[in-house]
Design an enzyme around this catalytic site. Structure first.
Site, PDB file in Angstrom:
ATOM      1  N   LYS A 139       5.535  -5.339   9.306  1.00 28.68           N
ATOM      2  CA  LYS A 139       5.620  -5.312  10.778  1.00 28.68           C
ATOM      3  C   LYS A 139       4.353  -5.906  11.409  1.00 28.68           C
ATOM      4  O   LYS A 139       4.425  -6.728  12.314  1.00 28.68           O
ATOM      5  CB  LYS A 139       5.804  -3.871  11.287  1.00 28.68           C
TER       6      LYS A 139
ATOM      7  N   ARG B   7      -2.758  -4.021  -0.282  1.00 23.95           N
ATOM      8  CA  ARG B   7      -3.185  -4.380   1.087  1.00 23.95           C
ATOM      9  C   ARG B   7      -4.658  -4.026   1.295  1.00 23.95           C
ATOM     10  O   ARG B   7      -5.155  -3.029   0.803  1.00 23.95           O
ATOM     11  CB  ARG B   7      -2.366  -3.624   2.127  1.00 23.95           C
TER      12      ARG B   7
ATOM     13  N   ARG C  40      -7.108   1.322   3.360  1.00 23.17           N
ATOM     14  CA  ARG C  40      -6.932   2.392   4.347  1.00 23.17           C
ATOM     15  C   ARG C  40      -6.923   3.778   3.686  1.00 23.17           C
ATOM     16  O   ARG C  40      -6.554   3.922   2.537  1.00 23.17           O
ATOM     17  CB  ARG C  40      -5.591   2.198   5.085  1.00 23.17           C
TER      18      ARG C  40
ATOM     19  N   ARG D 223       4.617   8.792   3.143  1.00 22.66           N
ATOM     20  CA  ARG D 223       4.963   7.922   4.287  1.00 22.66           C
ATOM     21  C   ARG D 223       6.357   7.336   4.120  1.00 22.66           C
ATOM     22  O   ARG D 223       7.110   7.226   5.086  1.00 22.66           O
ATOM     23  CB  ARG D 223       3.919   6.803   4.433  1.00 22.66           C
TER      24      ARG D 223
HETATM   25  P1  AP5 Z   1       1.761  -5.052   6.871  1.00 21.65           P
HETATM   26  O1  AP5 Z   1       2.089  -6.193   7.779  1.00 21.65           O
HETATM   27  O2  AP5 Z   1       0.442  -4.381   6.993  1.00 21.65           O
HETATM   28  O3  AP5 Z   1       2.955  -3.967   6.875  1.00 21.65           O
HETATM   29  P2  AP5 Z   1       3.390  -2.898   7.973  1.00 21.65           P
HETATM   30  O4  AP5 Z   1       4.874  -2.882   7.969  1.00 21.65           O
HETATM   31  O5  AP5 Z   1       2.688  -3.180   9.274  1.00 21.65           O
HETATM   32  O6  AP5 Z   1       2.866  -1.607   7.256  1.00 21.65           O
HETATM   33  P3  AP5 Z   1       2.018  -0.353   7.758  1.00 21.65           P
HETATM   34  O7  AP5 Z   1       1.680   0.420   6.499  1.00 21.65           O
HETATM   35  O8  AP5 Z   1       0.857  -0.754   8.623  1.00 21.65           O
HETATM   36  O9  AP5 Z   1       3.029   0.398   8.564  1.00 21.65           O
HETATM   37  P4  AP5 Z   1       3.044   1.919   8.730  1.00 21.65           P
HETATM   38  O10 AP5 Z   1       4.263   1.962   9.568  1.00 21.65           O
HETATM   39  O11 AP5 Z   1       3.029   2.785   7.576  1.00 21.65           O
HETATM   40  O12 AP5 Z   1       1.598   2.203   9.328  1.00 21.65           O
HETATM   41  P5  AP5 Z   1       1.064   2.365  10.787  1.00 21.65           P
HETATM   42  O13 AP5 Z   1      -0.245   1.711  10.845  1.00 21.65           O
HETATM   43  O14 AP5 Z   1       2.111   1.992  11.796  1.00 21.65           O
HETATM   44  O15 AP5 Z   1       1.954  -5.611   5.376  1.00 21.65           O
HETATM   45  C1  AP5 Z   1       1.682  -4.796   4.260  1.00 21.65           C
HETATM   46  C2  AP5 Z   1       1.013  -5.631   3.156  1.00 21.65           C
HETATM   47  O16 AP5 Z   1       1.931  -6.614   2.675  1.00 21.65           O
HETATM   48  C3  AP5 Z   1      -0.212  -6.437   3.626  1.00 21.65           C
HETATM   49  O17 AP5 Z   1      -1.155  -6.469   2.590  1.00 21.65           O
HETATM   50  C4  AP5 Z   1       0.332  -7.833   3.889  1.00 21.65           C
HETATM   51  O18 AP5 Z   1      -0.668  -8.830   3.719  1.00 21.65           O
HETATM   52  C5  AP5 Z   1       1.432  -7.934   2.852  1.00 21.65           C
HETATM   53  N1  AP5 Z   1       2.562  -8.730   3.314  1.00 21.65           N
HETATM   54  C6  AP5 Z   1       3.221  -8.582   4.504  1.00 21.65           C
HETATM   55  N2  AP5 Z   1       4.213  -9.477   4.593  1.00 21.65           N
HETATM   56  C7  AP5 Z   1       4.178 -10.195   3.427  1.00 21.65           C
HETATM   57  C8  AP5 Z   1       4.964 -11.258   2.903  1.00 21.65           C
HETATM   58  N3  AP5 Z   1       5.970 -11.794   3.608  1.00 21.65           N
HETATM   59  N4  AP5 Z   1       4.701 -11.727   1.660  1.00 21.65           N
HETATM   60  C9  AP5 Z   1       3.682 -11.203   0.941  1.00 21.65           C
HETATM   61  N5  AP5 Z   1       2.877 -10.204   1.380  1.00 21.65           N
HETATM   62  C10 AP5 Z   1       3.130  -9.710   2.607  1.00 21.65           C
HETATM   63  O19 AP5 Z   1       0.914   3.967  10.898  1.00 21.65           O
HETATM   64  C11 AP5 Z   1      -0.052   4.680  10.155  1.00 21.65           C
HETATM   65  C12 AP5 Z   1       0.056   6.173  10.477  1.00 21.65           C
HETATM   66  O20 AP5 Z   1      -0.183   6.381  11.890  1.00 21.65           O
HETATM   67  C13 AP5 Z   1       1.435   6.816  10.241  1.00 21.65           C
HETATM   68  O21 AP5 Z   1       1.608   7.212   8.898  1.00 21.65           O
HETATM   69  C14 AP5 Z   1       1.399   7.990  11.227  1.00 21.65           C
HETATM   70  O22 AP5 Z   1       0.636   9.058  10.726  1.00 21.65           O
HETATM   71  C15 AP5 Z   1       0.664   7.419  12.420  1.00 21.65           C
HETATM   72  N6  AP5 Z   1       1.572   6.821  13.424  1.00 21.65           N
HETATM   73  C16 AP5 Z   1       1.605   5.513  13.805  1.00 21.65           C
HETATM   74  N7  AP5 Z   1       2.548   5.312  14.739  1.00 21.65           N
HETATM   75  C17 AP5 Z   1       3.136   6.526  14.964  1.00 21.65           C
HETATM   76  C18 AP5 Z   1       4.207   6.959  15.818  1.00 21.65           C
HETATM   77  N8  AP5 Z   1       4.845   6.089  16.627  1.00 21.65           N
HETATM   78  N9  AP5 Z   1       4.557   8.263  15.784  1.00 21.65           N
HETATM   79  C19 AP5 Z   1       3.907   9.140  14.989  1.00 21.65           C
HETATM   80  N10 AP5 Z   1       2.901   8.803  14.160  1.00 21.65           N
HETATM   81  C20 AP5 Z   1       2.507   7.501  14.150  1.00 21.65           C
END
Ligand code: AP5
Length: 215
Positions: free
Chosen positions: A13, A127, A162, A173
């Site tokens: 994402k 990552r 992270r 997660r």
């Molecule tokens: P990346 O783009 O970082 O993936 P992502 O889908 O953004 O993954 P996240 O882990 O950041 O999402 P998340 O939903 O768990 O975490 P968030 O920060 O929102 O890509 C991942 C890896 O793959 C990278 O290394 C990238 O380079 C690689 N990659 C990507 N695309 C690729 C491709 N096409 N080919 C090869 N490699 C690729 O949330 C963290 C925490 O915050 C949650 O656990 C929760 O506690 C809290 N939180 C956040 N939002 C909320 C909410 N709305 N409500 C409640 N709690 C919340």
């Protein structure tokens, strides 16, 4: 464009959102980045969120809605926004719907990025993220390493793993996603907004979005 990006942790994402922002000036709004910035800065919000995040649990809906209500009314959202990691529960989706109706804003789509679980597990353990909360550039030691190991290409800050990237937190997660967030796919299908893209290529997601919004 005004989009919600849905997908399991590691679906890409954040990576897709960063590519989309370059197309039309839409801003990426990542609740994860906002929360990590608050933890790093030691604010009240950060203190309340930290333990949930470390354990791989969701932060309470009320805290998230407080952040988003303010954020969506900031001037830079006028050109469009990409919601990355929000909403994550049905109550958040309902609250967002009321908020957008109140602000007179219509969404273009909720884009669900569907990536196989084994790809996700591999991506999350490899990552790396820029430690500077104002930057938070995303890297991957296999597919997209920084030019100099451990140093952010964009701002020169250390690139780190992270706190929620332990095997235990990653498992939690993914379980939390399946239980609380995956039902949003059906929710946005019912709302007539769902666009599903099953691919491991971020460029394919970007191209599908471009077609959808006519860019
Ligand atoms: P990346 O783009 O970082 O993936 P992502 O889908 O953004 O993954 P996240 O882990 O950041 O999402 P998340 O939903 O768990 O975490 P968030 O920060 O929102 O890509 C991942 C890896 O793959 C990278 O290394 C990238 O380079 C690689 N990659 C990507 N695309 C690729 C491709 N096409 N080919 C090869 N490699 C690729 O949330 C963290 C925490 O915050 C949650 O656990 C929760 O506690 C809290 N939180 C956040 N939002 C909320 C909410 N709305 N409500 C409640 N709690 C919340």
């Amino acid at each position: 464009m005004r989009l919600i990006l849905l997908g399991a942790p590691g679906a890409g994402k954040g990576t897709v959102a960063k590519l989309l922002t370059k197309l039309d000036g839409s801003v990426q709004i990542s609740t994860g980045d906002i929360l990590r910035g608050a933890v790093q800065a030691g604010t009240d919000l950060g203190k309340q969120a930290e333990a949930f995040m470390k354990a791989g649990d969701l932060v309470p809906d009320a805290l998230i809605m407080g952040i988003m209500e303010q954020r969506l009314q900031e001037p830079d959202c006028a050109n469009g926004f990409l919601l990355d990691g929000f909403p994550r529960t049905i109550p958040q989706a309902e609250a967002l719907k009321s908020l957008l109706a109140r602000l007179g804003i219509e969404l273009d789509a909720a884009v669900s990025i569907d990536v196989p679980r084994e790809v996700i597990l591999d991506r999350l353990t490899t990552r790396r993220t820029c430690s500077n909360s104002a930057c938070q550039a995303i890297y991957n030691v296999k597919s997209n390493p920084p030019k100099v190991e451990g140093v952010c290409d964009k701002c020169g800050s250390p690139v780190i793993q992270r706190d929620d990237e332990t095997e235990e937190a990653i498992g939690k997660r993914l379980d939390t996603y399946n239980e609380k967030t995956a039902p949003l796919v059906g929710y946005y299908d019912d709302e007539g907004l769902l666009m599903s893209v099953a691919t491991i290529s971020s460029d394919d997601v970007v191209n599908a979005v471009k077609q959808k919004v006519g860019l």
